[in-house]
Design a protein around this motif. Sequence first.
Motif, short mmCIF file in Angstrom:
data_model
loop_
_atom_site.label_atom_id
_atom_site.label_comp_id
_atom_site.label_asym_id
_atom_site.label_seq_id
_atom_site.Cartn_x
_atom_site.Cartn_y
_atom_site.Cartn_z
N LEU A 277 5.46 -0.63 5.61
CA LEU A 277 4.24 -0.08 5.01
C LEU A 277 4.29 -0.26 3.50
O LEU A 277 5.19 0.25 2.83
CB LEU A 277 4.10 1.40 5.36
CG LEU A 277 2.85 2.10 4.82
CD1 LEU A 277 1.58 1.51 5.44
CD2 LEU A 277 2.89 3.60 5.05
N ASN A 278 3.33 -1.00 2.98
CA ASN A 278 3.22 -1.21 1.53
C ASN A 278 2.10 -0.34 0.98
O ASN A 278 1.01 -0.27 1.55
CB ASN A 278 2.92 -2.68 1.22
CG ASN A 278 4.06 -3.59 1.67
OD1 ASN A 278 5.23 -3.26 1.51
ND2 ASN A 278 3.72 -4.74 2.25
N ASN A 279 2.39 0.34 -0.13
CA ASN A 279 1.40 1.19 -0.78
C ASN A 279 1.11 0.62 -2.16
O ASN A 279 1.92 0.71 -3.08
CB ASN A 279 1.93 2.62 -0.89
CG ASN A 279 0.91 3.58 -1.49
OD1 ASN A 279 -0.17 3.17 -1.92
ND2 ASN A 279 1.25 4.85 -1.53
N SER A 280 -0.05 0.00 -2.30
CA SER A 280 -0.44 -0.59 -3.58
C SER A 280 -1.56 0.24 -4.19
O SER A 280 -2.73 0.12 -3.82
CB SER A 280 -0.91 -2.04 -3.35
OG SER A 280 -1.30 -2.63 -4.57
N GLU A 285 -1.04 -1.00 3.37
CA GLU A 285 -1.06 -2.24 4.16
C GLU A 285 0.15 -2.24 5.09
O GLU A 285 1.29 -2.09 4.64
CB GLU A 285 -1.02 -3.47 3.26
CG GLU A 285 -1.04 -4.79 4.04
CD GLU A 285 -0.75 -6.00 3.17
OE1 GLU A 285 -0.97 -7.12 3.65
OE2 GLU A 285 -0.28 -5.82 2.03
N ILE A 286 -0.11 -2.41 6.39
CA ILE A 286 0.96 -2.46 7.37
C ILE A 286 1.29 -3.92 7.65
O ILE A 286 0.40 -4.72 7.93
CB ILE A 286 0.55 -1.77 8.69
CG1 ILE A 286 0.25 -0.29 8.43
CG2 ILE A 286 1.66 -1.89 9.74
CD1 ILE A 286 -0.37 0.40 9.62
N VAL A 287 2.58 -4.26 7.55
CA VAL A 287 3.04 -5.62 7.83
C VAL A 287 4.00 -5.56 9.02
O VAL A 287 4.90 -4.73 9.04
CB VAL A 287 3.75 -6.23 6.60
CG1 VAL A 287 4.23 -7.64 6.93
CG2 VAL A 287 2.82 -6.24 5.40
N LEU A 288 3.79 -6.42 9.98
CA LEU A 288 4.68 -6.49 11.13
C LEU A 288 5.92 -7.29 10.74
O LEU A 288 5.82 -8.33 10.09
CB LEU A 288 3.96 -7.18 12.30
CG LEU A 288 4.57 -7.05 13.69
CD1 LEU A 288 4.63 -5.59 14.13
CD2 LEU A 288 3.75 -7.85 14.70
N ASN A 289 7.08 -6.78 11.06
CA ASN A 289 8.33 -7.49 10.79
C ASN A 289 8.23 -8.92 11.30
O ASN A 289 7.78 -9.17 12.42
CB ASN A 289 9.49 -6.76 11.48
CG ASN A 289 10.85 -7.30 11.06
OD1 ASN A 289 11.08 -8.50 11.01
ND2 ASN A 289 11.76 -6.39 10.76
N VAL A 363 1.13 9.35 1.96
CA VAL A 363 0.86 9.34 0.52
C VAL A 363 2.10 9.75 -0.26
O VAL A 363 2.48 9.10 -1.24
CB VAL A 363 -0.32 10.29 0.18
CG1 VAL A 363 -0.47 10.44 -1.33
CG2 VAL A 363 -1.61 9.73 0.78
N ASP A 364 2.77 10.84 0.17
CA ASP A 364 3.94 11.31 -0.60
C ASP A 364 5.15 11.65 0.26
O ASP A 364 6.17 12.11 -0.25
CB ASP A 364 3.55 12.53 -1.45
CG ASP A 364 2.94 13.65 -0.63
OD1 ASP A 364 3.10 13.63 0.61
OD2 ASP A 364 2.34 14.56 -1.22
N GLY A 365 5.06 11.44 1.59
CA GLY A 365 6.22 11.66 2.45
C GLY A 365 6.54 13.12 2.72
O GLY A 365 7.62 13.45 3.21
N GLN A 399 9.24 1.17 8.13
CA GLN A 399 9.88 1.34 6.82
C GLN A 399 8.81 1.74 5.81
O GLN A 399 7.80 1.04 5.64
CB GLN A 399 10.55 0.04 6.39
CG GLN A 399 11.19 0.12 5.01
CD GLN A 399 11.84 -1.20 4.62
OE1 GLN A 399 12.58 -1.79 5.40
NE2 GLN A 399 11.54 -1.68 3.42
N THR A 400 9.03 2.86 5.15
CA THR A 400 8.12 3.33 4.11
C THR A 400 8.91 3.49 2.81
O THR A 400 10.12 3.33 2.78
CB THR A 400 7.49 4.69 4.49
OG1 THR A 400 8.51 5.71 4.37
CG2 THR A 400 6.97 4.67 5.92
N GLU A 401 8.22 3.85 1.74
CA GLU A 401 8.92 4.05 0.47
C GLU A 401 9.75 5.33 0.50
O GLU A 401 10.56 5.60 -0.39
CB GLU A 401 7.92 4.12 -0.69
CG GLU A 401 6.85 5.18 -0.54
CD GLU A 401 5.79 5.08 -1.64
OE1 GLU A 401 6.18 5.13 -2.82
OE2 GLU A 401 4.60 4.95 -1.31
N PHE A 402 9.58 6.15 1.57
CA PHE A 402 10.35 7.39 1.71
C PHE A 402 11.49 7.25 2.71
O PHE A 402 12.20 8.20 2.98
CB PHE A 402 9.43 8.53 2.16
CG PHE A 402 8.10 8.55 1.46
CD1 PHE A 402 8.03 8.85 0.11
CD2 PHE A 402 6.94 8.24 2.14
CE1 PHE A 402 6.81 8.84 -0.55
CE2 PHE A 402 5.72 8.23 1.49
CZ PHE A 402 5.65 8.52 0.14
#
Length: 485
Positions: A277-280, A285-289, A363-365, A399-402
Amino acid sequence: MQKLNLNQILSQKLSPQQIQFIKLLQVPTAELDARIEEELEVNPALEEGKEEDADNQVEDFAEGSENTDVKDDKDVNIEEYLNEEYGGYKMQGDGNYSGDEEEREMPLSSYSTLHEQLLSQLNFLKLDERQRIIGKQLIGSIENDGYIRRSLEAIINDLAFSQNVETDLDELEEILIKIQAFDPPGIAARNLQECLIIQLERKDDPNEPLVQKAIFVVQNCFEEFTKKHYDKILKKAGIEEDELKEVIHLITRLNPKPGGVSDGMVRNHYVIPDFILNNSNGKFEIVLNSKNAPELKVSRSYSEMFSAYDKSDKKDKKLKETVTFVKQKLDSAKWFIDAIKQRQHTLMKTMQAIMDYQKEFFVDGDETKLRPMILKDIAEKIDMDISTVSRVANSKSIQTEFGVFPLKYFFSEGIATTDGGEDVSNREVKSVLNKLVEGEDKKRPLSDDKLVKLLNQKGYNIARRTVAKYREQLQIPVARLRKEL
């Protein structure tokens, strides 16, 4: 007297293609490569590479196959198949939901087993063949949480009967001590006391006074330590109260389950996420491995071979059998490619729905922002069967930024609020419960009854038995065992 009756039964069938898709859907990303390799080995009509004109090839052989005498595999009864294959957890609203289902662990994406790691370390020891057999027997006796609970006498008998190796306690213990020096620290201990001592003796500086005092307490005051009889420990160990606090802090930071397992599943593992999961700037935006999107195509040579055979004389029995074989392989390749594509589509559709439903969390985990969500909610949102959502949720992670989260993490039951408002996720209640325990006076820890009252004051309508259940799930001991000096 025998009677002949006619009954009409409406049953649903699964086609071979649907079975192929179901099996592929529940395969984690880390195992997908192996599954594709397996298919490539058994099916020469399937190849790696970009499709290019593969669709045209498939149409060619499909059109030419109408006159061939080939029967499809027999359909499978859907109830029988789902009973065998569907390992998902239950749903509220279906009459068979159980809150205890939440305690199950999801199948993990990728790991090497504890025994594999230990056997690998065994190979570095300078052992002869006989000692290696004894070492393997000891490792095979290690349970999932890292302990050897089988008596050494019983292991000696096992070696004699199953391996034809005679040994004694001295030799067995000598090799056991070598294995106890393996990673993770504490492995192959025979009880908790030995496990803690092994870990303390493997500290960077085992001769440090604090470590030596901790070893003394575990060796000589273990019963008093487990029962929190601190006054007896102070007297027996001859140390001050402040020193005992440091000793207890050191001991309680050790790992009581060095195998990393509490319920038969490996927890020390490296997860390969299925989604990223990319947060711009607030835009998700969800990207499949990429491992989920292999390049596969139908073999052109096999397609041309079928076309040539199909136009030839079909009266030849051997030629007819060849045509049948080639068509089956081409069909199988086409089905497999379609199943892979359908898998990608279903994964993305399900993950997108989960993200939309739990957008505030992403948004913030903050887990207190997780909404109550069950499989049925997502199934209705994406117009798919609950069993399909279950297969995705039970074996995939994002996978997220958290951090990396299993999809099952986002599903939870709802807890009613006392003000009659919208239900909140039980994860929110657990988070509040955890904070209450963290902020309590450790000399007078909160009982479950007091925790219930505090949660009720905060607006959560929750019963004492539920608090006890959540406390256990959070691995928080009862108030008596949380008491500190």
